[in-house]
Motif scaffolding. Structure first.
Motif, PDB file in Angstrom:
ATOM      1  N   TYR A   1       0.842  -1.175   0.000  1.00 30.68           N
ATOM      2  CA  TYR A   1       0.000   0.000   0.000  1.00 30.68           C
ATOM      3  C   TYR A   1       0.880   1.228   0.000  1.00 30.68           C
ATOM      4  CZ  TYR A   1      -4.595   2.093   0.786  1.00 30.68           C
ATOM      5  OH  TYR A   1      -5.778   2.759   0.631  1.00 30.68           O
TER       6      TYR A   1
ATOM      7  N   ASP B   1      -8.955   8.542 -17.762  1.00 28.65           N
ATOM      8  CA  ASP B   1      -9.539   8.332 -16.434  1.00 28.65           C
ATOM      9  C   ASP B   1     -10.290   9.604 -16.020  1.00 28.65           C
ATOM     10  OD1 ASP B   1      -8.851   6.211 -13.915  1.00 28.65           O
ATOM     11  OD2 ASP B   1      -9.733   8.170 -13.379  1.00 28.65           O
TER      12      ASP B   1
ATOM     13  N   TYR C   1     -10.876  10.809 -13.324  1.00 31.17           N
ATOM     14  CA  TYR C   1     -10.321  11.542 -12.189  1.00 31.17           C
ATOM     15  C   TYR C   1      -9.666  12.845 -12.647  1.00 31.17           C
ATOM     16  CZ  TYR C   1      -7.039  12.880  -8.572  1.00 31.17           C
ATOM     17  OH  TYR C   1      -6.319  13.605  -7.657  1.00 31.17           O
TER      18      TYR C   1
ATOM     19  N   PRO D   1       2.135   5.710  -9.721  1.00 21.20           N
ATOM     20  CA  PRO D   1       1.405   4.941  -8.695  1.00 21.20           C
ATOM     21  C   PRO D   1       2.184   4.732  -7.401  1.00 21.20           C
ATOM     22  CG  PRO D   1       1.215   3.888 -10.833  1.00 21.20           C
ATOM     23  CD  PRO D   1       2.249   4.957 -10.976  1.00 21.20           C
TER      24      PRO D   1
ATOM     25  N   PRO E   1      -0.970   9.111  -3.793  1.00 20.09           N
ATOM     26  CA  PRO E   1      -2.133   8.305  -3.400  1.00 20.09           C
ATOM     27  C   PRO E   1      -3.191   8.205  -4.502  1.00 20.09           C
ATOM     28  CG  PRO E   1      -1.616   9.947  -1.728  1.00 20.09           C
ATOM     29  CD  PRO E   1      -0.744  10.235  -2.897  1.00 20.09           C
ATOM     30  N   ASN E   2      -3.422   9.317  -5.192  1.00 20.65           N
ATOM     31  CA  ASN E   2      -4.435   9.276  -6.237  1.00 20.65           C
ATOM     32  C   ASN E   2      -3.949   8.463  -7.427  1.00 20.65           C
ATOM     33  OD1 ASN E   2      -6.420  11.014  -4.985  1.00 20.65           O
ATOM     34  ND2 ASN E   2      -4.874  12.608  -5.230  1.00 20.65           N
TER      35      ASN E   2
ATOM     36  N   GLU F   1      -4.417   4.860  -6.816  1.00 22.09           N
ATOM     37  CA  GLU F   1      -5.776   4.399  -7.103  1.00 22.09           C
ATOM     38  C   GLU F   1      -5.967   4.206  -8.614  1.00 22.09           C
ATOM     39  OE1 GLU F   1      -8.202   3.742  -4.951  1.00 22.09           O
ATOM     40  OE2 GLU F   1      -6.975   4.269  -3.201  1.00 22.09           O
TER      41      GLU F   1
ATOM     42  N   ASN G   1      -4.257   1.219  -9.866  1.00 23.67           N
ATOM     43  CA  ASN G   1      -5.012  -0.011  -9.594  1.00 23.67           C
ATOM     44  C   ASN G   1      -6.095  -0.223 -10.641  1.00 23.67           C
ATOM     45  OD1 ASN G   1      -3.521  -0.520  -7.366  1.00 23.67           O
ATOM     46  ND2 ASN G   1      -5.094   0.032  -5.874  1.00 23.67           N
ATOM     47  N   ARG G   2      -6.781   0.860 -10.963  1.00 17.35           N
ATOM     48  CA  ARG G   2      -7.875   0.731 -11.925  1.00 17.35           C
ATOM     49  C   ARG G   2      -7.374   0.278 -13.291  1.00 17.35           C
ATOM     50  NH1 ARG G   2     -10.294   5.186  -9.153  1.00 17.35           N
ATOM     51  NH2 ARG G   2      -9.440   6.823 -10.464  1.00 17.35           N
TER      52      ARG G   2
ATOM     53  N   ARG H   1     -11.258   4.851   7.071  1.00 18.39           N
ATOM     54  CA  ARG H   1     -10.316   4.164   6.179  1.00 18.39           C
ATOM     55  C   ARG H   1      -9.593   3.103   6.980  1.00 18.39           C
ATOM     56  NH1 ARG H   1      -7.102   8.449   2.684  1.00 18.39           N
ATOM     57  NH2 ARG H   1      -8.793   9.836   2.053  1.00 18.39           N
TER      58      ARG H   1
END
Length: 917
Positions: free
Chosen positions: A203, A290, A292, A306, A310-311, A314, A317-318, A430
């Motif tokens: 993570y 994306d 976002y 990545p 943090p964004n 995410e 991951n997508r 979280r």
RNA sequence: GGGUGGGUAGCUCAGUUGGUUAGAGCGUCGGUUUUACACGCCGGAUGUCCUGGGUUCGAGUCCCAGUCCGCCCACCA
């Protein structure tokens, strides 16, 4: 009896330590249950009040027998106590002492927190001074050193808690890393793992390169900083131009694995699916779509890293992007970065990268840009989003229970406003990263088998791999977040899990069975997330019940400019300095007095004068009474005749008791303190004791005895009332009055008592006070010297006659008059000036001493003022709407007050006319 | 951006369900060394209750709008 000597000056240093030692050695801090179990007798009442009628007639209020328990918010062993602790512990002590005197078994569990990273930092700082690092010592030696620091600070903290008068049960003291708490931590870790609420995962965590550890989201402070914003051109593979991305951190570009655009962005739609070349490298990365991405911001092209955002993580991951970490754990560029920056700290690498980008023509622009940067809340180093493998607690299921318990009314916040904060956080919970890459703390009970690769999470240390039998086991070197032991505090401190039976229930008679859930938690709002909410989760998960019912959130102690007290500002005040200067009682009382609804408290050293003056007043009032005991025969106060002043003061006392009870139920410390302050100072000292001087200074021995009996009786009741707020001075005086009885700390608290309620006495005494004040005001306004006796005649014009009957001597004394009487029928008031009150006119014969014109002027002014008020009232009462719509009692009140005013005005006018003629 | 608290005496703040002439501590002014306390006693003065509208017989208190401070959470490269 003999006079009792009290030192002339109130000096808390004379007795505070001695009193504390007496309480401690006497075992008074332990819950009464313990005493009962050991067969000690119930405390006897005070000698002079032993036959008090009050005790018998408390009637209706049911006495609570359930235990009142508080577990202390454990201070960190990183340092010593500051004023915030002073506040927090003073208030807890007020609660504890009140309920102890109320007769509930009362327990306050003290303890300290190992404060993982913070304490480790203290030790590392010390090592650094000697030019050493923690690795020079090795783990074992380092932890040894840290224990020394713990012991050092623990000794100071304990001493401080004693100094401020905290009545906690030292026999039950705990530490978050003691054996019992450590077993609790281990049990919970394994338990969560077994329930699939604890997992290990890769993570993006908040990494502090200085502490060398991961931090929870909450442990990162965001600060506004100026930085740069660079726009970089990423050439399209196969030519045809470039995409320009914006970034605040160019050095992380070596970890880019895509460039993202908004799927609906017409400017870039055609590029989606193509590739761009990552400048300064040989890599090609895809252009992805994306939602976002914010089309408005920058160029609308976003580089995706990545492993460092943090964004981006995410998004990665997508889109199943590779995560390329380009930093080392101490914040330098690693082998994944090009050679020219390898080994450089991020900041320098940024500079080099920008230079090279510019030199090679990739840099499109550069400007200043203000943005939020995360900092480590312990050492203030800039935090890096960093890819690593950590342990996490799955919080959602725990949070749901905590929300449900609150919604079911099992918890109450005081003040209520904090409930929103609590709810909001739980609703947006979280997962909690609980592993820390440091040495000081609870080591994670997880082992990996080097042979078969199996991961084992175990209650007992294994000898061999439970799966393959290999002895090649490696323990996870990390320790747990310090809050991982804190969140168990309300039950780990009272025996969990050691006292559980085979069904997982607390054994009967154990502290855990008796004292869980606790009654109240007193803490600051800064740790509602860190601690309060998590304790509730843990309590519900492992004990099946909330850890406490009431949560009192204190304000923060600030300096006079409203700034937080902090070491760096040097604006803090040390509670011990306050205690040394003014005494623990002064500090405790002042803090309670100023604790308005958990609002922040601005204070400096001088602020505690408030409490100090009050303590001084208590001391001197007592001294006065005790010095008048010489030759007196004290009777049982139950048999003593009650005069108007006695009936009145007992009524006032009862009102104060009721106010304290009500305020206590609502955790309104300011209201409690105000109630006892006003009662003791304004009622008892200013009026009751003053009235008593009449009896005390007279010739009648029986009256002297009666007066002294009542004085000391009410004083003792007052000491009980005051004890929770000023424990030392009240205990000291209590012992002086009668050394041969149980200490005040366990005396029964005054109960609201219908027999003391006396509105008639309140009203009568009110008239006396009004009369006295009216005459005094006149004296003052015409500067009649206080030593000068004046003649007074009281003309009864209404219902004041009954109220004033029998008070002439007192009134004469209080207004300094050698010729005081109720006026006879037809008596002439020639030579007097009048003070007009409700139902009476006091004629003060001072005309020959004053300027008549000034007196007339005074009258004209007061008449003018009264006339204005009367006009307003008349207008109101003649208003059709008011008369027809307002409730009858309000109208009646208005009419009554109008009549009174008109009566007074009439009398004043007549008097003025006489004066002018 | 999302929450949330607040603006009342010179200062720091109370003011519970709307209801007599809005309070406290500190400060200030006048008097006072009366054998408990000068850390005292007695007396006094001081308020557009942020602004504007609304509801109501009646608003510091309830509603709306504005304004100015503060705090928490999240965060855009």
């Amino acid at each position: 009896m003999k006079a009792i000597e009290l030192p002339k000056a109130y000096d808390p240093k004379d007795f505070e330590d001695r009193i504390y030692a007496m309480w401690k050695s006497g075992g008074y801090f332990a819950p009464r249950m313990d005493a009962a179990a050991e067969g000690s007798a119930a405390p006897a009442g005070s000698v002079s009040t032993s036959a008090s009628p009050a005790a018998a007639s408390s009637g209706e209020s049911a006495v609570r027998q359930d235990p009142f328990v508080i577990v202390i918010p454990p201070p960190n062993v990183t340092g010593v106590l500051h004023m915030g602790h002073g506040l927090n512990n003073s208030l807890q002590d007020v609660l504890i002492r009140y309920w102890r005197m109320k007769g509930r078994p009362t327990l306050w569990v003290p303890g300290t927190d190992h404060a993982g990273i913070a304490t480790q930092n203290v030790v590392e700082r010390r090592l650094k001074e000697k030019g050493l690092g923690r690795h020079d010592l090795g783990r074992e030696k380092f932890i040894e050193e840290t224990w020394k620091v713990k012991e050092e600070h623990h000794a100071i903290i304990s001493k401080q808690l004693e100094k401020i008068g905290s009545s906690c049960d030292w026999s039950r003291e705990r530490f978050t890393m003691d054996e019992g708490c450590s077993r609790a931590v281990r049990e919970v870790f394994v338990g969560l793992y077994e329930r699939d609420l604890m997992y290990k995962g890769e993570y993006l965590v908040n990494w502090c390169p200085s502490c060398g550890t991961a931090l929870a989201d909450d442990e990162v402070d965001h600060e506004e900083r100026m930085g740069g914003l660079w726009e970089i051109r990423y050439p399209l593979s196969g030519g045809g131009g470039h995409l320009t991305v914006a970034t605040t951190r160019p050095e992380t570009m070596f970890g880019d694995t895509a460039v993202a655009v908004h799927p609906e962005d017409d400017r870039y739609k055609s590029y989606i699916g193509r590739k761009v070349k990552l400048p300064l490298t040989d890599r090609e990365i895809p252009v992805i779509a994306d939602a976002y991405v914010d089309r408005e911001f920058g160029t609308g092209c976003l580089k995706i890293t990545p492993a460092h955002d943090p964004n981006d993580f995410e998004i990665g991951n997508r889109h199943h992007l590779e995560r390329i970490n380009v930093l080392t754990d101490d914040g330098r560029m690693n082998g994944s970065a090009p050679e020219f920056v390898q080994g450089l700290p991020a900041k320098e690498a940024r500079k080099k990268t920008v230079e090279k980008l510019e030199a090679e023509g990739f840099l499109a622009s550069h400007k200043e840009h203000s943005h939020q940067v995360g900092h480590c809340y312990r050492c203030n180093t800039v935090v890096e989003p960093y890819l690593s493998t950590q342990w996490f607690v799955r919080m959602k299921p725990l949070a749901d229970k905590a929300l449900a318990a609150w919604q079911a009314g099992e918890l109450q916040f005081f003040p209520k406003k904090w409930e929103n904060t609590y709810r909001h956080w739980l609703e947006n919970i979280r997962d909690w990263c609980v592993s820390r890459q440091i040495w000081w703390g609870h080591q994670i009970p997880a082992w990996t088998c080097k042979n078969c690769g199996a991961l084992h999470v175990l209650r007992e240390d294994p000898e061999v791999c439970p799966k393959c039998g290999s002895s090649e086991l490696e323990r996870d070197p990390d320790v747990l977040d310090t809050w991982f032991s804190s969140w168990l505090w309300p039950f780990s401190t009272i025996g969990w899990p050691d006292v559980l039976d085979s069904n997982g229930k607390p054994k009967p008679g154990s502290d855990l069975a008796k004292f869980y859930p606790t009654a109240a938690l007193v803490t600051g709002y800064d740790i509602i997330f860190f601690w309060v909410a998590r304790m509730i989760m843990a309590g519900l998960e492992f004990m099946g019940d909330v850890p406490f019912r009431d949560i009192y959130i204190t304000g923060l102690v600030r300096d006079k400019q409203g700034r937080k007290m902090s070491k760096s500002l040097g604006n803090g005040i040390d509670p011990l300095d306050v205690v040394n200067t003014y005494g623990a009682d002064a500090m405790k009382f002042t803090l309670a007095y100023l604790s308005a609804q958990g609002e922040d408290i601005p204070m400096d050293m001088e602020t505690s004068k408030l409490g100090s003056k009050f303590a001084n007043k208590i001391w001197n009032a007592t001294r006065f009474i005790l010095m008048n005991l010489e030759g007196r025969n004290l009777a049982d106060p139950a048999d003593a005749e009650r005069r108007i002043a006695d009936r009145w003061i007992l009524h006032r006392l009862n009102e104060a008791v009721k106010a304290v009870d009500a305020a206590m139920a609502a955790y309104r410390f300011d209201d409690m303190a105000h109630a006892v302050y006003e009662y003791f100072w304004n009622d008892y000292c200013d009026w009751y004791v003053e009235c008593a001087k009449l009896g005390l200074y007279g010739e009648d021995d029986a009256e002297k005895d009666r007066t002294a009996t009542m004085l000391i009786y009410v004083l003792e009741e007052s000491l009980k009332l005051l004890h929770p707020f000023l424990p030392f001075i009240t205990e000291e005086i209590w012992g002086k009055i009668n050394p041969n009885r149980e200490p005040l700390i366990v005396a029964p608290y005054p109960e609201a008592d219908a027999a003391r309620e006396n509105p008639a006495a309140e009203a009568s005494f009110g008239v006396l006070k009004e009369l006295v004040t009216a005459v005094r005001t006149m004296r003052s306004e015409f500067t009649i010297p206080p030593s000068k006796d004046v003649k007074v005649r009281v003309e009864i014009t209404g219902e004041a006659g009954d109220a004033l009957a029998g008070t002439e001597e007192i009134a004469a004394m209080l207004v300094k008059s050698d010729d005081f009487a109720v006026a006879a029928e037809g008596e002439s008031f020639e030579g007097s000036l009048a003070a007009v009150g409700r139902g009476f006119t006091a004629h003060v014969f001072i005309k020959n001493l004053i300027d008549i014109e000034a007196a007339a002027d005074r009258f004209r002014k007061s008449i003018q003022k009264a006339a204005g008020l009367i006009e307003g009232k008349k207008k109101k009462l003649s208003n059709e709407n008011f008369v027809s719509r307002a409730p009858e009692d309000i109208i009646a009140k208005e009419k009554e007050s109008l009549a009174e005013m008109e009566d007074a005005l009439e009398r004043s006018a007549a008097y003025l006319a006489a004066l002018e003629s």
